[in-house]
Design an enzyme around this catalytic site. Structure first.
Site, PDB file in Angstrom:
ATOM      1  N   LYS A 159     -19.075 -16.163  10.629  1.00 11.91           N
ATOM      2  CA  LYS A 159     -18.623 -14.862  11.139  1.00 11.91           C
ATOM      3  C   LYS A 159     -17.963 -14.056  10.015  1.00 11.91           C
ATOM      4  CE  LYS A 159     -14.378 -17.126  12.686  1.00 11.91           C
ATOM      5  NZ  LYS A 159     -13.742 -17.841  13.809  1.00 11.91           N
ATOM      6  N   ARG A 182      -6.819 -17.473  24.986  1.00 14.20           N
ATOM      7  CA  ARG A 182      -7.334 -16.329  24.250  1.00 14.20           C
ATOM      8  C   ARG A 182      -8.713 -15.950  24.791  1.00 14.20           C
ATOM      9  NH1 ARG A 182      -8.784 -16.912  17.908  1.00 14.20           N
ATOM     10  NH2 ARG A 182     -10.324 -18.266  18.863  1.00 14.20           N
ATOM     11  N   TYR A 235       4.009   3.000  -9.465  1.00 11.20           N
ATOM     12  CA  TYR A 235       4.616   3.738  -8.355  1.00 11.20           C
ATOM     13  C   TYR A 235       6.013   3.237  -8.043  1.00 11.20           C
ATOM     14  CZ  TYR A 235       0.222   5.978  -6.908  1.00 11.20           C
ATOM     15  OH  TYR A 235      -0.912   6.736  -6.841  1.00 11.20           O
ATOM     16  N   MET A 281      -3.810   1.460  -5.175  1.00  4.99           N
ATOM     17  CA  MET A 281      -5.039   1.361  -4.387  1.00  4.99           C
ATOM     18  C   MET A 281      -6.180   0.773  -5.215  1.00  4.99           C
ATOM     19  SD  MET A 281      -7.215   4.297  -2.388  1.00  4.99           S
ATOM     20  CE  MET A 281      -5.870   4.802  -1.320  1.00  4.99           C
TER      21      MET A 281
END
Ligand code: PLP
Length: 385
Positions: free
Chosen positions: A53, A151, A273, A326
């Site tokens: 998955k 669940r 930053y 980023m």
């Protein structure tokens, strides 16, 4: 190799797509196959499936499923129907189960590609049953019993209802009855045994079928937990399945970023930053174009009161300084001989010095999240195919 630090020495062996890559993610399919073989041996005589998955835990569904199939894996578990179709496109004859189950009106999509839903509730069972009866075909599906996760899956009460009136089960073929362990990564947790016992009790109320309980960690709990089929995911990808134990699996993933720029900055200056990291000495900084948009988690960065991850150039440590941006990180290369730090040099971020689980520990998460967050901007190299 990165060790000699010669400019582009490693990348020159890659194709031109790699030349523009800011980061290189290497996935070792030979290690993946040997991890599969190790889990299959441990689980035998139970059969060993593979959970692929989430794009095979971020490593690439098609190449991973194909490699596992070559290693003898016949049964694959995915989360979604979309993922199941991708497995089917790569492997015409594999058995594919969809863990998230049957969404309304998707029955024909399962049937068309010979995919098997994991039926998690009485309404899903009713729908699959009605579809099979309508088509006059006894199609296969798994039943998922919730033995304590609370669940997904049939509750004990749902199973009791089916035991009293098994009619909805008569028009399709139950190819598997499964459940999922909540605490298998903690072998001494009493919940493991409780789930095992409840699973035994509940599956005996249902028609006889193959059974499956164990994920990677469950396989390490021993033969009581293996039943007919085991479902490892993380262990195949080299991740730690059982906590606080040496991890016996082979690492599968290596991540390197390339040096984009080198600069000399004076003691007392700040990096990045927030200006929250002051340099305590004159420092040579290298900037590497990998950031949190690539799944390189912000907690790996450094500030005055929080040391960051240590990256490596060959065997030379290069600690992160300042925050993770980023698209960029900055590392300290002051103590590395300059012949090893060129523009374009590869810096190891995940690999022999920092395993996926080392990174996860530093970032207050788990290896699963590190792997499934791996970015889409990396140049991916599949070796050992
Ligand atoms: C994800 C998943 C697995 C695999 O778990 P790992 O801990 O990665 O081995 C097995 N079974 C189910 C139901 C899952 O959702």
């Amino acid at each position: 190799m990165t060790h000699n630090g010669a400019p582009s020495s490693h990348l020159s062996t890659l194709n031109s797509a790699a030349a523009e890559a800011t980061g290189v993610l290497t996935i070792d399919l030979a290690a993946l196959r040997s991890n599969y073989a190790a889990m299959a041996t441990r689980a035998a005589p139970a059969e060993c499936a593979a959970v692929v998955k989430a794009d095979a835990y971020g490593l690439g569904l098609e190449p991973v499923a194909t490699a596992l199939h070559k290693a003898g894996c016949q049964i694959f578990f995915v989360a979604t129907l979309t993922e199941a179709r991708q497995v089917r496109a790569a492997l015409r004859d594999a058995t594919v189960y969809v863990l998230d189950g049957l969404l309304p009106d998707t029955e024909p999509l399962f049937a068309a590609e010979r995919l098997r839903p994991v039926l998690n509730s009485l309404p899903e069972i009713a729908d699959w049953s009605a579809y099979c009866a309508g088509q006059g075909k006894t199609l296969k599906a798994a039943l998922h019993i919730d033995s304590g996760m609370n669940r997904l899956g049939l509750s004990a009460n749902d199973v009791a209802i089916l035991a009293r009136d098994p009619a909805p089960l008569s028009s399709f073929d139950i190819s598997l009855i499964m459940s999922h362990l909540a605490c298998a990564d903690a072998p001494d947790h009493p919940k493991n045994r409780r789930q095992l016992e409840l699973f035994e009790t509940l599956r005996n109320l249902l028609p006889k079928a193959s059974a499956s309980l164990a994920n990677s960690a469950g396989i390490f709990l021993g033969p009581d937990y293996h039943f007919d089929l085991v479902r490892p995911g993380i262990a195949l990808y080299g991740g730690e399945a059982v906590l606080d134990r040496p991890n016996p699996m082979n690492p599968v993933v290596r991540l390197e970023g390339r040096i984009a720029q080198i600069r000399d900055v004076q003691s007392g200056e700040t990096v990045g930053y927030g200006a929250g990291h002051h340099l305590s000495r004159d420092t040579r900084l290298a900037t590497v174009p990998v950031g949190y948009a690539d799944g390189f988690i912000r907690l790996l960065g450094a500030s005055d009161d929080h040391p960051g991850l240590t990256a490596y150039i060959g065997d030379y440590p290069a600690p992160l300084l300042g925050r993770v941006s980023m698209d960029l990180i900055t590392i300290d290369v002051t103590d590395i001989p300059s012949e090893h730090t060129f523009r374009g040099t590869l810096v190891e971020l995940i690999g022999s010095h920092n395993t996926v689980d080392d990174i996860a520990g530093r970032a207050q998460t788990i290896g699963y999240e590190v792997l499934t967050s791996l970015g889409r901007r990396y140049h991916r190299v599949y070796k050992g195919a």
